[in-house]
Design an enzyme around this catalytic site. Structure first.
Site, short mmCIF file in Angstrom:
data_model
loop_
_atom_site.label_atom_id
_atom_site.label_comp_id
_atom_site.label_asym_id
_atom_site.label_seq_id
_atom_site.Cartn_x
_atom_site.Cartn_y
_atom_site.Cartn_z
N LYS A 124 5.87 -7.50 -4.65
CA LYS A 124 4.72 -7.16 -3.80
C LYS A 124 4.39 -5.69 -4.01
O LYS A 124 5.22 -4.82 -3.78
CB LYS A 124 5.05 -7.43 -2.34
CG LYS A 124 3.93 -7.02 -1.39
CD LYS A 124 4.19 -7.51 0.02
CE LYS A 124 3.10 -7.03 0.95
NZ LYS A 124 3.32 -7.49 2.33
N LYS B 211 2.19 -10.60 -5.68
CA LYS B 211 1.10 -10.24 -4.78
C LYS B 211 0.67 -8.80 -5.00
O LYS B 211 1.57 -7.95 -5.06
CB LYS B 211 1.60 -10.42 -3.35
CG LYS B 211 0.61 -10.05 -2.29
CD LYS B 211 1.23 -10.23 -0.94
CE LYS B 211 0.29 -9.69 0.11
NZ LYS B 211 0.93 -9.50 1.37
C1 PBG Z 1 2.27 -7.82 5.70
C2 PBG Z 1 1.39 -8.59 4.80
C3 PBG Z 1 0.27 -8.08 4.15
C4 PBG Z 1 -0.34 -9.15 3.52
C5 PBG Z 1 0.43 -10.30 3.77
N1 PBG Z 1 1.51 -9.93 4.56
C6 PBG Z 1 -0.32 -6.72 4.14
C7 PBG Z 1 0.51 -5.56 3.83
O1 PBG Z 1 1.57 -5.64 3.22
O2 PBG Z 1 0.08 -4.48 4.25
C8 PBG Z 1 -1.61 -9.05 2.74
C9 PBG Z 1 -2.40 -10.28 2.56
C10 PBG Z 1 -3.81 -10.05 2.20
O3 PBG Z 1 -4.27 -8.93 1.94
O4 PBG Z 1 -4.52 -11.06 2.15
N2 PBG Z 1 3.60 -7.82 5.48
#
Ligand code: PBG
Length: 335
Positions: free
Chosen positions: A203, A257
């Site tokens: 991520k 992601k």
């Molecule tokens: C938080 C989380 C995020 C997303 C999914 N879980 C945002 C972040 O890490 O700030 C992002 C999903 C999206 O942008 O559609 N843990």
């Protein structure tokens, strides 16, 4: 593949296999099906409310009472799983994210509502503190630092609470070190050996999460950025190490992601490990396509389907996407 194995032109004419729809169908290498999609849904308090999210045109936050209908819709479309995300009342957000551990918090009530009404649909939940944390971070902030081990201890308790509410899949999305092993152990000790872990293994610290943070109401709260725990977008080998770590700690499935800007990572992960590999087509990716489509600059439907097949081509088994219901409807109508 050795290109000299092909007869040279004019014996070889690649266009022969593109001449018409039936032959393109016949030689197509990858397919997209509604079963490949996980539908992320934003949940809010109240009754009978569908509240549009301005930075994600076409996506709304829905109140818990409307979730069963939405779950029925997913089931009818062949979408196997919902991922629920709560917009927590700001009054319930604290520096210790205590609301994450409340078995009656919004996302737990939402999970029970779905699983009671439509047991045949899967529910996935994020394991991370950002919806509950008054400073918007995924972990506990102490003296300007996100503290790893203390956060992991809370994530374990959060995971057990979420499993208790009926979640089928937990997605640790926090990027703390050692969290998958700790969460697996905590789940097993609490009698939740069958709850699966789909770890947000690679991520990245991405600008493409902007609209999501609007949707769950953490954008205004966020102090600083998430670069001390989420990955540097410049790194690729590190993604393989992160995936290897999570698998060795007991992750059943892994995720990359964001999605489209990281297809190279998806391909490397699938090739290296061969495990169920998912990509999250995140909020900003959705917003870009939707904004261009609404301005008449892109054919929105075609751009949507092209973006989704790209994930399959890159080796992904499935995609978390806000387009899930629309794409599934299109696939059904085309069948
Ligand atoms: C938080 C989380 C995020 C997303 C999914 N879980 C945002 C972040 O890490 O700030 C992002 C999903 C999206 O942008 O559609 N843990």
């Amino acid at each position: 593949m050795d290109p000299s194995l092909h007869a040279p032109f004019p014996a070889h004419r690649p266009r022969r296999l593109r001449r018409s729809g039936w032959i393109r169908d016949m030689v197509r290498e990858t397919r997209l099906s509604p079963a490949d999609l996980i539908w992320p849904v934003f949940v809010r308090e109240g009754r009978g409310i569908e509240e549009p999210i301005p930075s994600m045109p076409g996506v709304s936050r829905v109140s818990v009472d409307l979730l069963p209908r939405l779950a029925e819709e997913a089931l009818a479309l062949g979408i196997p799983c919902l991922a629920l995300f709560p917009q927590t009342d700001p009054a319930l957000k604290t520096p210790d994210a205590a609301e994450a551990l409340n078995p009656d918090n919004l996302v737990c009530r939402a999970t029970r509502a779905v699983k009671t009404a439509v047991p045949g649909i899967g529910v996935m939940l994020d394991v991370a503190l950002d919806p509950y944390n008054s400073d918007g971070h995924d972990g506990i902030l102490r003296d300007g630092v996100i503290v790893n081990d203390e956060t992991v201890a809370l994530l374990c308790r959060q995971a057990v609470v979420q499993a208790g509410a009926g979640a089928d899949i937990l997605g640790p999305s926090d990027m703390m070190d050692g969290r998958v092993a700790a969460i697996r152990r905590a789940l097993d000790e609490a009698g939740h050996a069958d709850v699966a872990i789909l770890s947000y293994a690679a991520k990245y610290a991405s600008a493409f999460y902007g609209p999501f943070r609007d949707a769950i109401g953490s954008a205004g709260a966020l102090k600083g950025d998430k670069k001390t725990y989420q990955m540097d977008p410049a790194n690729s080998d590190e993604a393989l190490r992160e995936v290897a770590i999570d698998l060795s700690e007991g992750a059943d499935m892994v995720m990359v992601k964001p999605g489209l800007p990281y297809l190279d990572i998806c391909r490397r992960v699938k090739d290296a490990f061969g495990v169920p590999t998912f990509a999250y087509q995140v909020s900003g990716e959705y917003a870009m396509i939707e904004a261009a489509a609404r301005n008449g600059w892109l054919d929105g439907e075609r751009a949507m389907m092209e973006s989704l097949i790209a994930f399959r081509r890159a080796g992904c088994d499935g995609i978390l996407t806000y387009f899930a219901p629309r794409a599934a409807r299109l696939l059904r109508d085309a069948a």
